[in-house]
Design a protein around this motif. Sequence first.
Motif, PDB file in Angstrom:
ATOM      1  N   ALA A 304       0.846  -1.189   0.000  1.00  0.00           N
ATOM      2  CA  ALA A 304       0.000   0.000   0.000  1.00  0.00           C
ATOM      3  C   ALA A 304       0.883   1.241   0.000  1.00  0.00           C
ATOM      4  O   ALA A 304       1.733   1.414   0.886  1.00  0.00           O
ATOM      5  CB  ALA A 304      -0.923   0.004   1.210  1.00  0.00           C
ATOM      6  N   ARG A 305       0.675   2.095  -0.979  1.00  0.00           N
ATOM      7  CA  ARG A 305       1.429   3.352  -1.058  1.00  0.00           C
ATOM      8  C   ARG A 305       0.770   4.391  -0.164  1.00  0.00           C
ATOM      9  O   ARG A 305      -0.443   4.619  -0.241  1.00  0.00           O
ATOM     10  CB  ARG A 305       1.475   3.853  -2.507  1.00  0.00           C
ATOM     11  N   MET A 306       1.599   5.014   0.696  1.00  0.00           N
ATOM     12  CA  MET A 306       1.117   6.057   1.590  1.00  0.00           C
ATOM     13  C   MET A 306       2.050   7.257   1.452  1.00  0.00           C
ATOM     14  O   MET A 306       3.090   7.330   2.110  1.00  0.00           O
ATOM     15  CB  MET A 306       1.101   5.548   3.036  1.00  0.00           C
ATOM     16  N   GLY A 307       1.711   8.151   0.546  1.00  0.00           N
ATOM     17  CA  GLY A 307       2.584   9.278   0.295  1.00  0.00           C
ATOM     18  C   GLY A 307       3.913   8.809  -0.277  1.00  0.00           C
ATOM     19  O   GLY A 307       3.962   8.127  -1.297  1.00  0.00           O
ATOM     20  N   LYS A 308       5.003   9.132   0.393  1.00  0.00           N
ATOM     21  CA  LYS A 308       6.335   8.746  -0.064  1.00  0.00           C
ATOM     22  C   LYS A 308       6.843   7.478   0.628  1.00  0.00           C
ATOM     23  O   LYS A 308       8.048   7.227   0.664  1.00  0.00           O
ATOM     24  CB  LYS A 308       7.313   9.897   0.171  1.00  0.00           C
ATOM     25  N   THR A 309       5.923   6.698   1.148  1.00  0.00           N
ATOM     26  CA  THR A 309       6.262   5.443   1.804  1.00  0.00           C
ATOM     27  C   THR A 309       5.433   4.313   1.214  1.00  0.00           C
ATOM     28  O   THR A 309       4.246   4.491   0.923  1.00  0.00           O
ATOM     29  CB  THR A 309       5.997   5.533   3.324  1.00  0.00           C
ATOM     30  N   LEU A 310       6.067   3.154   1.037  1.00  0.00           N
ATOM     31  CA  LEU A 310       5.346   1.955   0.645  1.00  0.00           C
ATOM     32  C   LEU A 310       5.275   1.037   1.858  1.00  0.00           C
ATOM     33  O   LEU A 310       6.305   0.637   2.401  1.00  0.00           O
ATOM     34  CB  LEU A 310       6.056   1.243  -0.508  1.00  0.00           C
ATOM     35  N   ARG A 311       4.063   0.732   2.299  1.00  0.00           N
ATOM     36  CA  ARG A 311       3.869  -0.178   3.418  1.00  0.00           C
ATOM     37  C   ARG A 311       3.661  -1.581   2.862  1.00  0.00           C
ATOM     38  O   ARG A 311       2.816  -1.810   1.997  1.00  0.00           O
ATOM     39  CB  ARG A 311       2.667   0.254   4.252  1.00  0.00           C
ATOM     40  N   ILE A 312       4.434  -2.522   3.359  1.00  0.00           N
ATOM     41  CA  ILE A 312       4.364  -3.923   2.940  1.00  0.00           C
ATOM     42  C   ILE A 312       4.064  -4.750   4.175  1.00  0.00           C
ATOM     43  O   ILE A 312       4.804  -4.703   5.155  1.00  0.00           O
ATOM     44  CB  ILE A 312       5.698  -4.377   2.315  1.00  0.00           C
ATOM     45  N   ALA A 313       2.971  -5.513   4.133  1.00  0.00           N
ATOM     46  CA  ALA A 313       2.579  -6.308   5.302  1.00  0.00           C
ATOM     47  C   ALA A 313       2.337  -7.742   4.876  1.00  0.00           C
ATOM     48  O   ALA A 313       1.867  -8.005   3.766  1.00  0.00           O
ATOM     49  CB  ALA A 313       1.333  -5.718   5.957  1.00  0.00           C
ATOM     50  N   ALA A 314       2.638  -8.670   5.787  1.00  0.00           N
ATOM     51  CA  ALA A 314       2.541 -10.086   5.414  1.00  0.00           C
ATOM     52  C   ALA A 314       2.542 -10.979   6.643  1.00  0.00           C
ATOM     53  O   ALA A 314       2.825 -10.544   7.758  1.00  0.00           O
ATOM     54  CB  ALA A 314       3.715 -10.461   4.508  1.00  0.00           C
ATOM     55  N   MET A 315       2.235 -12.240   6.379  1.00  0.00           N
ATOM     56  CA  MET A 315       2.439 -13.355   7.291  1.00  0.00           C
ATOM     57  C   MET A 315       1.442 -13.401   8.445  1.00  0.00           C
ATOM     58  O   MET A 315       0.932 -12.381   8.903  1.00  0.00           O
ATOM     59  CB  MET A 315       3.863 -13.361   7.854  1.00  0.00           C
ATOM     60  N   VAL A 316       1.166 -14.621   8.871  1.00  0.00           N
ATOM     61  CA  VAL A 316       0.359 -14.890  10.045  1.00  0.00           C
ATOM     62  C   VAL A 316       1.102 -15.917  10.882  1.00  0.00           C
ATOM     63  O   VAL A 316       1.347 -17.036  10.434  1.00  0.00           O
ATOM     64  CB  VAL A 316      -1.032 -15.439   9.670  1.00  0.00           C
ATOM     65  N   ASP A 317       1.502 -15.523  12.074  1.00  0.00           N
ATOM     66  CA  ASP A 317       2.118 -16.438  13.029  1.00  0.00           C
ATOM     67  C   ASP A 317       1.121 -16.698  14.148  1.00  0.00           C
ATOM     68  O   ASP A 317       0.728 -15.772  14.873  1.00  0.00           O
ATOM     69  CB  ASP A 317       3.404 -15.848  13.612  1.00  0.00           C
ATOM     70  N   ILE A 318       0.688 -17.955  14.289  1.00  0.00           N
ATOM     71  CA  ILE A 318      -0.252 -18.339  15.330  1.00  0.00           C
ATOM     72  C   ILE A 318       0.531 -19.013  16.453  1.00  0.00           C
ATOM     73  O   ILE A 318       1.239 -19.988  16.222  1.00  0.00           O
ATOM     74  CB  ILE A 318      -1.317 -19.302  14.783  1.00  0.00           C
ATOM     75  N   GLY A 319       0.410 -18.465  17.646  1.00  0.00           N
ATOM     76  CA  GLY A 319       1.112 -19.046  18.783  1.00  0.00           C
ATOM     77  C   GLY A 319       2.334 -18.266  19.209  1.00  0.00           C
ATOM     78  O   GLY A 319       3.077 -18.724  20.083  1.00  0.00           O
ATOM     79  N   SER A 320       2.576 -17.100  18.622  1.00  0.00           N
ATOM     80  CA  SER A 320       3.690 -16.264  19.074  1.00  0.00           C
ATOM     81  C   SER A 320       3.339 -15.632  20.421  1.00  0.00           C
ATOM     82  O   SER A 320       2.217 -15.145  20.614  1.00  0.00           O
ATOM     83  CB  SER A 320       3.991 -15.168  18.053  1.00  0.00           C
TER      84      SER A 320
END
Length: 415
Positions: A304-320
């Motif tokens: 997701a582009r937010m102004g001059k930053t690109l936010r990258i999100a991922a992964m699901v850890d269950i049990g952390s």
Amino acid sequence: MRVCVIGAGVIGVSSAYFLARQGFDVTLADARERPAEVSSFANGGQLSYSYVAPLAGPGVLPSVPNWLLRADSPLRFRPRLDPHQWRWCLDFALACRAAVARASTAELSTLSYLSRDAMHGLLAQDPIEFGHVRNGKLIAYRDAGLLEKARRLVAYQAAHGAEQSVLSAEETLALEPALGGMRRQLAGAIYTPSEESGDCRLFTEGLFERLKTLPNVTLRMGTNVRGLRRRGADIAAADTDRGEIEADAFVVASGLGSRALLRPLGVNVPLYPLKGYSLSVPLARKDEGPAISVTDYERRIVYARMGKTLRIAAMVDIGSADAAIDPRRIDLLKRQVAEVFPRLDLDAATAWAGLRPATPGSKPIIGASRAARNLWLNLGQGALGFTLACGSAALLTAQMAGVPTPIDAAPFLPG
């Protein structure tokens, strides 16, 4: 009426804002000195109003064994001697049934479209700068079979108001040339032109600043709510490390912290932490990353582009056990991102990890608790917290004000 809202993430701050605008006298309390310091700090950034299918779906369970055996899996499961974990996982498995997933998708769609309208109305009244753009969204598929299944979901979601189209690989690359790194693997994409993105933390902070200007709002930041004191069938006060907060009604909107707060009242909310990771990458040039929000479906990575930053999100850890950053997961994420967007300067990326407070079926819990006559819940938005925040706050406010709700509240009421 005096209302105490507990929790200053995007859900709590939005709830406080909508309640205050309705005319309630609001006290907002949180243990942190600033809002959006936990799960709302650096999440994915997509406002995905038209694509709110629950995490639990009919295609999930067959994929789980393969995911658990792969080192590069988007899902990682750590079993614990925790009955709550296994109960949540069992309920998640039951929610993966096709009929349940279809019903949940339809119900979440009503809340997401309410949230879109509430967000737009809020911004028209109180403009906030949070890198907000209406740039559309592409869900990119590498597997042609999965794309065909998505085509059927598009037809189903169209019946509930979604405007989406199925693109070939060539059409996808023509629309978003930055996906050239996927050219050889790309089967096609689902395109939703109306989708939006923005920085959840900046939005929450901006809304928090608006709260400061309202005469009927009291802010009690740096105040740890340790419990809720009963008086008969009601909650009389919130017990904090800085004295009691008395009110006529209490809203618990403190994410995962809500479980410990509600358990002494006999309420065991079905929330479990799903750990996710993100990278915030500064963009020196417009052509470094995608202009449109992108979801790499098979890898479960969102951009997701937010102004001059690109936010990258991922992964699901269950049990952390906590939100500590696992360097191996970040290294894996960077390798996968570099394959698709080789021009990004990932050495300059800021890494983050957070715990998403999720229900087994992905539907939030919004409404009056049975534990006390004046206790209300706004919990469990999970990975859709930013998307559903304004709609959840609007729905809760209508219930508390005793006016007709803008959508059917029944699917989201506490059990």
